[in-house]
Design an enzyme around this catalytic site. Structure first.
Site, PDB file in Angstrom:
ATOM      1  N   ASP A 132      30.628  35.100  36.026  1.00 26.29           N
ATOM      2  CA  ASP A 132      31.362  34.718  37.321  1.00 26.29           C
ATOM      3  C   ASP A 132      32.682  34.258  37.022  1.00 26.29           C
ATOM      4  O   ASP A 132      33.465  34.942  36.164  1.00 26.29           O
ATOM      5  CB  ASP A 132      30.377  33.747  37.780  1.00 26.29           C
ATOM      6  CG  ASP A 132      30.936  33.400  39.273  1.00 26.29           C
ATOM      7  OD1 ASP A 132      30.197  34.203  40.054  1.00 26.29           O
ATOM      8  OD2 ASP A 132      31.381  32.486  39.545  1.00 26.29           O
ATOM      9  N   TRP A 133      33.169  33.028  37.582  1.00 21.68           N
ATOM     10  CA  TRP A 133      34.419  32.685  37.272  1.00 21.68           C
ATOM     11  C   TRP A 133      34.675  32.496  36.009  1.00 21.68           C
ATOM     12  O   TRP A 133      35.868  32.262  35.492  1.00 21.68           O
ATOM     13  CB  TRP A 133      34.617  31.515  38.219  1.00 21.68           C
ATOM     14  CG  TRP A 133      35.510  31.834  39.425  1.00 21.68           C
ATOM     15  CD1 TRP A 133      34.897  32.066  40.783  1.00 21.68           C
ATOM     16  CD2 TRP A 133      36.933  32.002  39.731  1.00 21.68           C
ATOM     17  NE1 TRP A 133      35.915  32.251  41.563  1.00 21.68           N
ATOM     18  CE2 TRP A 133      37.137  32.097  41.041  1.00 21.68           C
ATOM     19  CE3 TRP A 133      37.910  31.875  38.882  1.00 21.68           C
ATOM     20  CZ2 TRP A 133      38.510  32.370  41.452  1.00 21.68           C
ATOM     21  CZ3 TRP A 133      39.289  32.230  39.255  1.00 21.68           C
ATOM     22  CH2 TRP A 133      39.423  32.458  40.522  1.00 21.68           C
ATOM     23  N   TRP A 171      29.808  35.794  51.447  1.00 19.66           N
ATOM     24  CA  TRP A 171      29.484  34.699  50.498  1.00 19.66           C
ATOM     25  C   TRP A 171      31.077  33.689  50.539  1.00 19.66           C
ATOM     26  O   TRP A 171      30.737  32.742  50.598  1.00 19.66           O
ATOM     27  CB  TRP A 171      29.441  35.090  49.111  1.00 19.66           C
ATOM     28  CG  TRP A 171      29.827  34.023  48.027  1.00 19.66           C
ATOM     29  CD1 TRP A 171      30.707  34.361  46.948  1.00 19.66           C
ATOM     30  CD2 TRP A 171      29.421  32.850  47.900  1.00 19.66           C
ATOM     31  NE1 TRP A 171      31.042  33.162  46.460  1.00 19.66           N
ATOM     32  CE2 TRP A 171      30.182  32.189  46.535  1.00 19.66           C
ATOM     33  CE3 TRP A 171      28.357  32.086  48.383  1.00 19.66           C
ATOM     34  CZ2 TRP A 171      29.591  31.058  46.091  1.00 19.66           C
ATOM     35  CZ3 TRP A 171      27.938  30.779  48.245  1.00 19.66           C
ATOM     36  CH2 TRP A 171      28.754  30.197  46.923  1.00 19.66           C
ATOM     37  N   ASP A 194      21.865  41.585  41.055  1.00 19.35           N
ATOM     38  CA  ASP A 194      23.106  40.759  41.468  1.00 19.35           C
ATOM     39  C   ASP A 194      23.750  41.647  42.457  1.00 19.35           C
ATOM     40  O   ASP A 194      24.221  42.658  42.242  1.00 19.35           O
ATOM     41  CB  ASP A 194      23.988  40.359  40.526  1.00 19.35           C
ATOM     42  CG  ASP A 194      25.207  39.676  41.185  1.00 19.35           C
ATOM     43  OD1 ASP A 194      25.149  39.338  42.303  1.00 19.35           O
ATOM     44  OD2 ASP A 194      25.828  39.416  40.295  1.00 19.35           O
ATOM     45  N   HIS A 247      22.292  36.902  39.314  1.00 14.46           N
ATOM     46  CA  HIS A 247      23.792  36.714  39.193  1.00 14.46           C
ATOM     47  C   HIS A 247      23.827  35.653  38.155  1.00 14.46           C
ATOM     48  O   HIS A 247      24.561  35.646  37.120  1.00 14.46           O
ATOM     49  CB  HIS A 247      24.362  36.197  40.607  1.00 14.46           C
ATOM     50  CG  HIS A 247      25.787  35.726  40.278  1.00 14.46           C
ATOM     51  ND1 HIS A 247      26.951  36.702  40.041  1.00 14.46           N
ATOM     52  CD2 HIS A 247      26.671  34.497  40.373  1.00 14.46           C
ATOM     53  CE1 HIS A 247      27.996  36.158  39.775  1.00 14.46           C
ATOM     54  NE2 HIS A 247      27.919  34.897  39.966  1.00 14.46           N
TER      55      HIS A 247
END
Length: 304
Positions: free
Chosen positions: A123-124, A163, A249, A279
């Site tokens: 993710d980030w 989102w 995801d 995810h």
């Protein structure tokens, strides 16, 4: 703006998280400073492994992987990004920027893990970590990336736009429930509470609300020029680069292919799409991810 300190008593009942606290002072910019919390687990002479979390999680996400990785011989470093976990939290959404997050994480890395390290990012954690790899590829021995990417504009998917809008405007932004919905396996009540622990009120959620709007997925956004520049180094990264993505995801599940095609070190690697994996793959398939890290670092000659 205020810099909020975590109420550490909220973490007393966290399950399966027996790790010692470590802290580093960070220059947040604009005259502010804050503390970044991080885990440092494993033999002090072990090869360093960076574990970068994303939105809206914290180092608790790595509790299942760390014991496997420590047993393999790694020294595992897992920071809580500013605004998350036990780290300090600026309470102004507008204060958070992509470049500031990169700066904060680089400050921590330069001070705590200046030597060459392996990286696992999701993710980030990938938007930050892959940027760092592209900018300073010689400082990374190998990379395993999961459910992440390094965007340079374009057209965002409807799922991501939904989102982003939810994070910005939803009156009910329950972090634990977000983690529950984005995993393919069921979280316990205690685990859901653990993801809620860093966020006792609305001001503490400023960093979590800010992150989706900072992803440079549309032309003209801040971060695009920096990511384009980083892609030059990332594309030529010729050390082992593995992708292991959760196939359940809907937002990032299909983004492994651009990494595989564009990064030199990804060639001929055993990339995988993990079934029954959402995810937050560290929750659903921690053993398989840890083994991917072990295999990749062994291929790189970084782990004996």
């Amino acid at each position: 703006m205020q810099i909020l300190k975590a109420d550490l008593t909220r973490f007393d009942a966290i399950p399966d998280y027996p790790f010692a606290e470590n802290w580093r002072d960070i220059d947040l910019g604009e005259g502010f400073s804050g503390r970044m919390h991080y885990l440092d687990e494993g033999p002090k002479d072990g090869p360093p492994l960076l574990l970068f979390h994303g939105e809206p999680s914290w180092s608790f996400l790595y509790r299942k992987m760390i014991p496997v990785l420590v047993e393999a011989g790694f020294r595992c470093f897992a920071p809580d990004l500013i605004g998350f976990g036990k780290s300090d939290k600026p309470d102004d959404i507008a204060f958070y920027t992509y470049d500031k997050h990169v700066s904060w994480l680089k400050q921590w890395r330069d001070a705590i893990v200046p030597e060459t390290a392996a990286l696992f990012c999701q993710d980030w954690g990938g938007l930050l970590g892959l940027r760092m790899v592209g900018e300073e590829p010689s400082r990374f021995a190998c990379v395993v990336a999961s459910n992440t990417f390094l965007p340079t504009g374009g057209t965002p998917s409807p799922a991501f736009l939904a989102w982003r809008e939810f994070a910005k405007s939803s009156p009910e932004f329950q972090i634990g429930e977000l983690l529950q919905r984005a995993t393919a396996t069921e979280r316990t009540e205690a685990e859901v509470a653990a993801y809620e622990a860093p966020f006792p009120d609305e001001p503490s959620k400023a960093g979590a609300r800010a992150f989706p709007a900072l992803v440079p997925v549309e032309d003209g956004m801040d971060g695009i020029a920096q990511n384009i520049a980083a892609w030059k180094g990332l594309s030529s990264f010729d050390k082992p680069f593995l992708t292991l993505f959760g196939e359940d995801d809907p937002v990032t599940g299909g983004l492994a292919e651009p990494l595989i095609k564009r990064i030199q070190g990804a060639k001929d690697m055993p990339h995988g799409m993990l079934s029954t994996c959402g995810h937050f793959c560290q929750e659903d398939r921690p053993v398989e991810l840890a083994q991917g890290v072990i295999d990749t670092t062994q291929k790189a000659g970084f782990l004996a």
